[in-house]
Design a protein around this motif. Structure first.
Motif, PDB file in Angstrom:
ATOM      1  N   THR A  40      72.585  19.270  41.935  1.00 47.04           N
ATOM      2  CA  THR A  40      71.976  18.976  43.231  1.00 47.04           C
ATOM      3  C   THR A  40      70.455  18.963  43.124  1.00 47.04           C
ATOM      4  N   ILE A  41      69.861  18.155  43.971  1.00 45.47           N
ATOM      5  CA  ILE A  41      68.413  18.200  44.204  1.00 45.47           C
ATOM      6  C   ILE A  41      68.239  18.463  45.685  1.00 45.47           C
ATOM      7  N   ASP A  42      67.578  19.544  46.023  1.00 47.35           N
ATOM      8  CA  ASP A  42      67.382  19.900  47.421  1.00 47.35           C
ATOM      9  C   ASP A  42      66.444  18.915  48.111  1.00 47.35           C
ATOM     10  N   MET A  43      66.523  18.903  49.433  1.00 46.57           N
ATOM     11  CA  MET A  43      65.615  18.093  50.232  1.00 46.57           C
ATOM     12  C   MET A  43      64.160  18.377  49.836  1.00 46.57           C
ATOM     13  N   PHE A  44      63.385  17.324  49.629  1.00 37.22           N
ATOM     14  CA  PHE A  44      61.988  17.511  49.222  1.00 37.22           C
ATOM     15  C   PHE A  44      61.096  16.529  49.956  1.00 37.22           C
ATOM     16  N   THR A  45      59.803  16.879  50.006  1.00 37.41           N
ATOM     17  CA  THR A  45      58.808  16.067  50.713  1.00 37.41           C
ATOM     18  C   THR A  45      57.610  15.829  49.811  1.00 37.41           C
ATOM     19  N   PHE A  46      57.142  14.595  49.785  1.00 38.33           N
ATOM     20  CA  PHE A  46      55.904  14.287  49.051  1.00 38.33           C
ATOM     21  C   PHE A  46      54.717  14.658  49.930  1.00 38.33           C
ATOM     22  N   SER A  91      57.691  23.856  35.495  1.00 40.66           N
ATOM     23  CA  SER A  91      59.036  24.241  35.932  1.00 40.66           C
ATOM     24  C   SER A  91      59.390  25.610  35.384  1.00 40.66           C
ATOM     25  N   ILE A  92      60.295  26.277  36.077  1.00 37.52           N
ATOM     26  CA  ILE A  92      60.784  27.597  35.665  1.00 37.52           C
ATOM     27  C   ILE A  92      62.111  27.850  36.366  1.00 37.52           C
ATOM     28  N   GLU A 106      69.103  27.816  39.602  1.00 42.01           N
ATOM     29  CA  GLU A 106      68.126  27.017  40.329  1.00 42.01           C
ATOM     30  C   GLU A 106      66.833  26.946  39.539  1.00 42.01           C
ATOM     31  N   VAL A 107      66.340  25.731  39.368  1.00 44.93           N
ATOM     32  CA  VAL A 107      65.076  25.508  38.683  1.00 44.93           C
ATOM     33  C   VAL A 107      64.073  24.958  39.691  1.00 44.93           C
ATOM     34  N   GLY A 108      62.909  25.584  39.752  1.00 42.14           N
ATOM     35  CA  GLY A 108      61.835  25.094  40.612  1.00 42.14           C
ATOM     36  C   GLY A 108      60.842  24.265  39.813  1.00 42.14           C
ATOM     37  N   VAL A 109      60.396  23.161  40.399  1.00 38.47           N
ATOM     38  CA  VAL A 109      59.446  22.271  39.732  1.00 38.47           C
ATOM     39  C   VAL A 109      58.291  21.980  40.681  1.00 38.47           C
ATOM     40  N   ARG A 110      57.095  21.973  40.149  1.00 39.60           N
ATOM     41  CA  ARG A 110      55.893  21.663  40.929  1.00 39.60           C
ATOM     42  C   ARG A 110      55.121  20.559  40.224  1.00 39.60           C
ATOM     43  N   ALA A 111      54.706  19.553  40.979  1.00 39.54           N
ATOM     44  CA  ALA A 111      53.927  18.438  40.424  1.00 39.54           C
ATOM     45  C   ALA A 111      52.552  18.425  41.068  1.00 39.54           C
ATOM     46  N   GLU A 112      51.504  18.372  40.238  1.00 41.48           N
ATOM     47  CA  GLU A 112      50.130  18.293  40.704  1.00 41.48           C
ATOM     48  C   GLU A 112      49.432  17.127  40.013  1.00 41.48           C
ATOM     49  N   ALA A 113      48.576  16.441  40.743  1.00 42.90           N
ATOM     50  CA  ALA A 113      47.812  15.327  40.179  1.00 42.90           C
ATOM     51  C   ALA A 113      46.347  15.730  40.066  1.00 42.90           C
ATOM     52  N   TYR A 114      45.712  15.282  39.011  1.00 39.88           N
ATOM     53  CA  TYR A 114      44.287  15.573  38.862  1.00 39.88           C
ATOM     54  C   TYR A 114      43.629  14.477  38.030  1.00 39.88           C
ATOM     55  N   ILE A 138      51.343  17.448  44.751  1.00 30.34           N
ATOM     56  CA  ILE A 138      52.062  16.222  45.088  1.00 30.34           C
ATOM     57  C   ILE A 138      53.454  16.521  45.625  1.00 30.34           C
ATOM     58  N   ASN A 139      54.167  17.403  44.956  1.00 29.46           N
ATOM     59  CA  ASN A 139      55.559  17.631  45.333  1.00 29.46           C
ATOM     60  C   ASN A 139      56.065  18.911  44.697  1.00 29.46           C
ATOM     61  N   SER A 140      57.017  19.547  45.383  1.00 26.35           N
ATOM     62  CA  SER A 140      57.783  20.655  44.822  1.00 26.35           C
ATOM     63  C   SER A 140      59.252  20.372  45.076  1.00 26.35           C
ATOM     64  N   ALA A 141      60.084  20.654  44.093  1.00 27.74           N
ATOM     65  CA  ALA A 141      61.514  20.389  44.236  1.00 27.74           C
ATOM     66  C   ALA A 141      62.311  21.526  43.604  1.00 27.74           C
ATOM     67  N   PHE A 142      63.544  21.666  44.093  1.00 27.36           N
ATOM     68  CA  PHE A 142      64.442  22.699  43.585  1.00 27.36           C
ATOM     69  C   PHE A 142      65.750  22.024  43.179  1.00 27.36           C
ATOM     70  N   MET A 143      66.141  22.270  41.936  1.00 23.27           N
ATOM     71  CA  MET A 143      67.312  21.601  41.356  1.00 23.27           C
ATOM     72  C   MET A 143      68.311  22.630  40.858  1.00 23.27           C
ATOM     73  N   THR A 144      69.581  22.326  41.043  1.00 21.57           N
ATOM     74  CA  THR A 144      70.656  23.218  40.620  1.00 21.57           C
ATOM     75  C   THR A 144      71.377  22.608  39.425  1.00 21.57           C
ATOM     76  N   PHE A 145      71.505  23.402  38.365  1.00 24.68           N
ATOM     77  CA  PHE A 145      72.155  22.949  37.131  1.00 24.68           C
ATOM     78  C   PHE A 145      73.393  23.795  36.851  1.00 24.68           C
ATOM     79  N   GLU A 146      74.333  23.189  36.144  1.00 25.48           N
ATOM     80  CA  GLU A 146      75.496  23.882  35.610  1.00 25.48           C
ATOM     81  C   GLU A 146      75.630  23.534  34.131  1.00 25.48           C
ATOM     82  N   VAL A 147      76.383  24.364  33.419  1.00 30.14           N
ATOM     83  CA  VAL A 147      76.753  24.063  32.035  1.00 30.14           C
ATOM     84  C   VAL A 147      78.263  23.893  32.012  1.00 30.14           C
TER      85      VAL A 147
END
Length: 606
Positions: free
Chosen positions: A268-274, A288-289, A299-307, A316-325
């Motif tokens: 899954t990718i949770d609802m996110f906003t740019f 990411s972590i 759950e993995v959190g990701v943050r994107a920054e532009a410079y 720019i954006n933050s998103a939360f993704m759920t992974f399985e093995v």
């Protein structure tokens, strides 16, 4: 006739609108999908855009399956073209609703993507995205996922936002999407508030991460930089939202792999906003972590920054993704424990638990077929937003059906029926000489219902959730089939009444031409459990729509959805042998008219 409440708890539920994007593995089209294709063939939406791509090895991961990042890029490009076709100007991705992946797509298969604008608000529009897969060797076709994205136009040279022209739905499916888009927009606007409320009320339990074999969260950290080049941007040199998401999926996958030391699968990718734009020439910093590891998912959190060389970093954006093995049988494996970092890591650890609760609520209440869940879903403040969404969207879906059949009419009061599979629904409607807004205010006061509706012996307000949602305890006479097949009051025969715990959700029109809506459905409350004094009943989907007509009048329609077991309660009306629906509606009309006169006289005295 039991006009406002259904009788028993064996109702069947209509399939709720899937707010979360779902992947389905079905290979055979059902009747509903065939009906949709027939509708679409008759009327082509001018905003519709299609894309077909064959999955090549360069698009795949190590398992020869289509990379989710690549799929996101294709989906975003198709949706952007649809938005720009409607707006007539360049558009950018503002947000994307939850995406839930259940199946994978293999190399050699064809991905078919279709996007069209569901509804345009003042300056933003919702675009629906359908993804299907085609196997060229077996000629099989199946749905893959359905997503919702929000796009906005770029500001003009004067800095003003463009006002979008409205969408005119042409088919029944488009009417449903158009109507429920307002509810999805409502949920998006309160998404962040829901998480804050979960954390502030202390409803999140601490998970013990201090175990000997716990993996330190620091070990899963990933940092990567991407240079935005012209191929990554649209014709306005803004970075494609799908490209940013593809880069974010990449670093999230690496972080998840470091925890499980295996190849994880994105679920899954949770609802996110740019939060802001990125352009060609930007350096995109991706971090990411792993925020938390549950039994079978993380759950993995990701943050994107532009410079750029000069100036501060732009979030720019933050998103939360759920992974399985997955193991060899495609079943989730157990994951190791995670030891969060102090302070910020512990905050992320707790917020991940809150987001998991929200995902479960959405899947339980919104995303699954409603027949798979109990009718009276337990109500609490944490799932109120989703119950309210489900309540209103279910009624809007019912009102949008176009195969209603007129069963009986008396003095311009009409009774319609709709029979689909094992479901029977009915609609009673007539025009009244009362302004729509006034009729809405009067009918929304459920506590006043006993004064004009004989089926409401008692209606008590339990809790005012907010300005638009209320919880009521309703007592009615139960109805059962008499010896000669006619409805008979159980209160007369057995002395037992029936009660309901109802969630009432009211909505004002979102734009011109929309009706006022009052939706009703059953919920359960621990403070009001079933008692021996009453037979606890269930309401699946019921309520009013009030549409303003000419000369300051209103078209009032009442809807109720029933299973075949409830047919005896209204069969005499449908067969034309009784007109209790007419008398009930006349009582309703009289109540509205009397209070309109009173309301008008009060205005004159003021």
């Amino acid at each position: 006739m039991l006009w406002f409440t259904s009788a028993q708890s064996d109702w069947c539920q209509i399939e709720g609108l899937k707010m979360s994007s779902r992947m389905s593995g079905g290979l055979v089209k059902d009747e509903e999908e065939e009906e949709e294709e027939e509708e679409e063939g008759k009327s082509l939406n001018p905003t519709e855009v299609k894309m077909s791509q064959i999955v090549m090895p360069c698009h795949s991961n190590h398992r020869q399956e289509l990379s989710v990042g690549q799929l996101l890029k294709w989906m975003d490009s198709t949706a952007c073209l649809s938005a720009e076709r409607h707006a007539g100007s360049p558009c950018v991705t503002a947000s994307m609703d939850d995406i839930h992946f259940e199946q994978t797509i293999s190399v050699g298969q064809v991905v078919n993507i279709k996007a069209k604008v569901n509804r345009a608000f003042n300056t933003s529009m919702e675009v629906g995205i359908q993804v299907s897969c085609e196997d060229l060797f077996t000629d099989r076709h199946w749905r893959v996922c359905h997503a919702y994205a929000t796009f906005v136009t770029q500001r003009t040279n004067t800095g003003k936002k463009m006002i979008l022209k409205p969408i005119v739905p042409q088919t029944q499916k488009e009417q449903v999407e158009y109507s429920v888009a307002a509810e999805r927009r409502r949920v998006r606007m309160v998404h962040d508030d829901i998480i804050r409320d979960l954390l502030s009320h202390g409803s999140i339990q601490q998970v013990n991460s201090a175990v000997d074999n716990a993996v330190a969260a620091e070990k899963t950290k990933v940092e990567s930089v991407e240079l935005v080049l012209p191929p990554h941007a649209n014709h306005q040199v803004n970075t494609f939202g799908g490209q940013i998401m593809a880069w974010m999926v990449n670093v999230a996958t690496i972080a998840a792999s470091r925890l499980c030391q295996a190849h994880p699968t994105l679920r899954t990718i949770d609802m996110f906003t740019f939060r802001g734009p990125s352009q060609v020439g930007d350096n995109l910093l991706l971090r990411s972590i792993v925020n938390n590891a549950f039994k079978n998912s993380m759950e993995v959190g990701v943050r994107a920054e532009a410079y750029q060389e000069e100036g501060p970093n732009r979030h720019i954006n933050s998103a939360f993704m759920t992974f399985e093995v997955l193991d060899d049988h495609r079943k989730p494996c157990m994951l190791p424990w995670l030891r969060p970092e102090p302070l910020e890591g512990e905050r992320r650890f707790q917020e991940a638990i809150a987001r998991k609760k929200i995902r479960l609520d959405r899947k339980y209440i919104i995303s699954r077929k409603q027949g798979e869940v109990p009718l009276s879903v337990p109500w609490d403040p944490r799932n109120q937003v989703y119950l309210s969404y489900n309540n209103v969207s279910a009624l809007k879906m019912l009102t949008a059906r176009n195969n209603w059949r007129l069963s009986t009419e008396k003095d311009k009061v009409r009774l319609y029926t709709l029979e689909e599979k094992s479901m029977l629904s009915f609609r009673v409607e007539s025009e009244v000489d009362v302004p729509a807004q006034r009729a809405f205010c009067l009918l929304a006061e459920l506590s006043d219902r006993p004064s004009w509706d004989k089926h409401y012996q008692k209606c008590e307000l339990i809790h005012r959730v907010d300005d638009d949602d209320f919880l009521y305890h309703v007592v009615t006479p139960s109805v059962h089939r008499g010896a000669v097949g006619s409805p008979t009051s159980v209160s007369q025969a057995e002395g037992i009444l029936q009660d309901f715990i109802l969630l009432a959700s009211k909505r004002k029109p979102c734009s011109s031409g929309d009706p006022y809506v009052i939706a009703l459905r059953s919920v359960s409350l621990p403070t009001h459990p079933p008692t021996k004094e009453y037979n606890r009943g269930e309401v699946l989907c019921a309520g009013f729509t009030i549409l303003e007509t000419k000369n300051n009048m209103s078209l009032i329609s009442y809807y109720n959805q029933a299973s075949p077991e409830v047919l005896p309660y209204i069969s005499t009306d449908i067969a034309g042998l009784s007109s209790s629906f007419y008398h009930t509606f006349c009582s309703c009309s009289q109540y509205l008219t009397q209070n309109r006169v009173q309301f008008a006289s009060e205005e004159q005295t003021e």
